[in-house]
Design a protein around this motif. Structure first.
Motif, PDB file in Angstrom:
ATOM      1  N   HIS A   1      -9.661  20.879 -29.866  1.00 53.63           N
ATOM      2  CA  HIS A   1      -9.628  21.929 -30.883  1.00 53.63           C
ATOM      3  C   HIS A   1      -8.428  22.830 -30.592  1.00 53.63           C
ATOM      4  O   HIS A   1      -8.420  23.551 -29.597  1.00 53.63           O
ATOM      5  CB  HIS A   1     -10.945  22.718 -30.824  1.00 53.63           C
ATOM      6  CG  HIS A   1     -11.008  23.865 -31.779  1.00 53.63           C
ATOM      7  ND1 HIS A   1     -11.886  24.913 -31.612  1.00 53.63           N
ATOM      8  CD2 HIS A   1     -10.302  24.130 -32.915  1.00 53.63           C
ATOM      9  CE1 HIS A   1     -11.716  25.768 -32.613  1.00 53.63           C
ATOM     10  NE2 HIS A   1     -10.760  25.322 -33.408  1.00 53.63           N
TER      11      HIS A   1
ATOM     12  N   GLU B   1      -6.076  24.204 -36.076  1.00 56.64           N
ATOM     13  CA  GLU B   1      -5.895  25.399 -36.909  1.00 56.64           C
ATOM     14  C   GLU B   1      -4.437  25.839 -36.810  1.00 56.64           C
ATOM     15  O   GLU B   1      -3.830  25.743 -35.766  1.00 56.64           O
ATOM     16  CB  GLU B   1      -6.811  26.537 -36.411  1.00 56.64           C
ATOM     17  CG  GLU B   1      -8.286  26.176 -36.476  1.00 56.64           C
ATOM     18  CD  GLU B   1      -9.192  27.331 -36.093  1.00 56.64           C
ATOM     19  OE1 GLU B   1      -8.916  28.487 -36.472  1.00 56.64           O
ATOM     20  OE2 GLU B   1     -10.201  27.073 -35.404  1.00 56.64           O
TER      21      GLU B   1
ATOM     22  N   ARG C   1     -16.963  24.473 -35.291  1.00 57.90           N
ATOM     23  CA  ARG C   1     -18.230  24.711 -34.580  1.00 57.90           C
ATOM     24  C   ARG C   1     -19.315  23.776 -35.133  1.00 57.90           C
ATOM     25  O   ARG C   1     -20.045  23.139 -34.373  1.00 57.90           O
ATOM     26  CB  ARG C   1     -18.618  26.178 -34.766  1.00 57.90           C
ATOM     27  CG  ARG C   1     -19.697  26.663 -33.845  1.00 57.90           C
ATOM     28  CD  ARG C   1     -19.801  28.178 -33.892  1.00 57.90           C
ATOM     29  NE  ARG C   1     -18.719  28.828 -33.169  1.00 57.90           N
ATOM     30  CZ  ARG C   1     -18.022  29.873 -33.597  1.00 57.90           C
ATOM     31  NH1 ARG C   1     -18.287  30.415 -34.769  1.00 57.90           N
ATOM     32  NH2 ARG C   1     -17.073  30.389 -32.858  1.00 57.90           N
TER      33      ARG C   1
ATOM     34  N   ASP D   1      -5.780  25.890 -31.778  1.00 60.16           N
ATOM     35  CA  ASP D   1      -5.513  27.030 -32.662  1.00 60.16           C
ATOM     36  C   ASP D   1      -4.104  27.496 -32.318  1.00 60.16           C
ATOM     37  O   ASP D   1      -3.873  28.080 -31.258  1.00 60.16           O
ATOM     38  CB  ASP D   1      -6.527  28.143 -32.433  1.00 60.16           C
ATOM     39  CG  ASP D   1      -6.280  29.341 -33.365  1.00 60.16           C
ATOM     40  OD1 ASP D   1      -5.200  29.393 -33.990  1.00 60.16           O
ATOM     41  OD2 ASP D   1      -7.147  30.213 -33.449  1.00 60.16           O
TER      42      ASP D   1
ATOM     43  N   THR E   1      -7.964  30.907 -29.374  1.00 58.17           N
ATOM     44  CA  THR E   1      -6.912  31.817 -29.829  1.00 58.17           C
ATOM     45  C   THR E   1      -5.846  32.037 -28.750  1.00 58.17           C
ATOM     46  O   THR E   1      -4.660  32.020 -29.048  1.00 58.17           O
ATOM     47  CB  THR E   1      -7.514  33.176 -30.225  1.00 58.17           C
ATOM     48  OG1 THR E   1      -8.632  32.919 -31.070  1.00 58.17           O
ATOM     49  CG2 THR E   1      -6.515  34.036 -30.967  1.00 58.17           C
TER      50      THR E   1
ATOM     51  N   SER F   1     -13.205  30.151 -29.737  1.00 55.67           N
ATOM     52  CA  SER F   1     -11.984  30.028 -30.523  1.00 55.67           C
ATOM     53  C   SER F   1     -10.812  29.968 -29.547  1.00 55.67           C
ATOM     54  O   SER F   1     -10.661  30.853 -28.709  1.00 55.67           O
ATOM     55  CB  SER F   1     -11.845  31.238 -31.445  1.00 55.67           C
ATOM     56  OG  SER F   1     -10.691  31.084 -32.228  1.00 55.67           O
TER      57      SER F   1
ATOM     58  N   LYS G   1     -12.224  28.359 -40.565  1.00 54.66           N
ATOM     59  CA  LYS G   1     -11.736  27.144 -39.880  1.00 54.66           C
ATOM     60  C   LYS G   1     -12.519  26.897 -38.592  1.00 54.66           C
ATOM     61  O   LYS G   1     -12.989  25.788 -38.342  1.00 54.66           O
ATOM     62  CB  LYS G   1     -10.227  27.279 -39.576  1.00 54.66           C
ATOM     63  CG  LYS G   1      -9.373  27.559 -40.812  1.00 54.66           C
ATOM     64  CD  LYS G   1      -7.896  27.675 -40.483  1.00 54.66           C
ATOM     65  CE  LYS G   1      -7.512  28.873 -39.652  1.00 54.66           C
ATOM     66  NZ  LYS G   1      -7.820  30.173 -40.320  1.00 54.66           N
ATOM     67  N   THR G   2     -12.646  27.946 -37.783  1.00 59.29           N
ATOM     68  CA  THR G   2     -13.364  27.790 -36.514  1.00 59.29           C
ATOM     69  C   THR G   2     -14.850  27.516 -36.761  1.00 59.29           C
ATOM     70  O   THR G   2     -15.468  26.733 -36.034  1.00 59.29           O
ATOM     71  CB  THR G   2     -13.175  29.048 -35.637  1.00 59.29           C
ATOM     72  OG1 THR G   2     -11.779  29.208 -35.379  1.00 59.29           O
ATOM     73  CG2 THR G   2     -13.906  28.921 -34.308  1.00 59.29           C
TER      74      THR G   2
END
Ligand code: ADP
Ligand code: MG
Length: 151
Positions: free
Chosen positions: A76, A106, A44, A78, A60, A58, A39-40
């Motif tokens: 983006h 994500e 990218r 996550d 995260t 990421s 996904k990342t």
């Protein structure tokens, strides 16, 4: 629509194609798939395809990483480590969503109903050493984009 991706470089290229297909309209794109599915990597490729030369971290721990390319904000998300959907409120999700922007999310299921329905759902599954990537358009905008992709 689906495509078999056999290498990380192809995933980056697919991300770039998706970015081109999005054009200058805002979109909400959900990215499904297990940890390490890619996904990342797709995000990218998306950002690099638009000319972003810097790092793509990421998100995260930060939950969201903002970008701006050609005056288009790109967020983006996550949400893997989201404690609960209401944490999106504290993050200021409403302010984000008011903007004409591209949202790449994500683990969207962790945001539950705090997120609006997506224009496109992307699902990435392991397929041997490769990945099977599926695109599902959910709105007219999404349909346009997926058609543009021309897989
Ligand atoms: P996710 O964000 O879904 O957890 P990442 O994109 O961070 O996944 O990581 C994907 C990992 O899988 C990377 O280490 C990448 O090098 C590796 N990989 C191997 N084959 C592929 C492929 N075909 N597409 C994407 N990533 C791949
Ligand atoms: Mg990731």
């Amino acid at each position: 629509m689906e495509i078999l991706i056999s290498h990380e470089d192809e995933m980056l290229a697919l991300g770039a194609r998706l970015a081109q297909a999005c054009g200058h309209s805002g979109a909400i794109i959900f990215l499904h798939g297990e940890l390490g599915a890619g996904k990342t990597t797709l995000v990218r490729g998306f950002l690099r395809g638009l000319g972003h030369a810097g790092k793509v971290k990421s998100p995260t721990y930060t939950l969201v990483e903002p970008y701006e390319i050609d005056q288009m904000p790109i967020y983006h998300f996550d949400l893997y480590r989201l404690a609960g959907p209401q944490e999106l409120e504290y993050l200021g999700i409403r302010d984000f969503l008011e903007r004409n922007a591209i949202f790449l999310v994500e683990w969207p299921e962790r945001g539950a109903h705090y997120l609006p329905p997506p224009d496109i759902e992307v699902s990435i599954d392991y397929a041997g050493s490769g990945r099977l990537v599926r695109f599902e358009a959910k709105t007219a905008t999404g349909k346009n984009t997926v058609t543009q992709l021309g897989l």
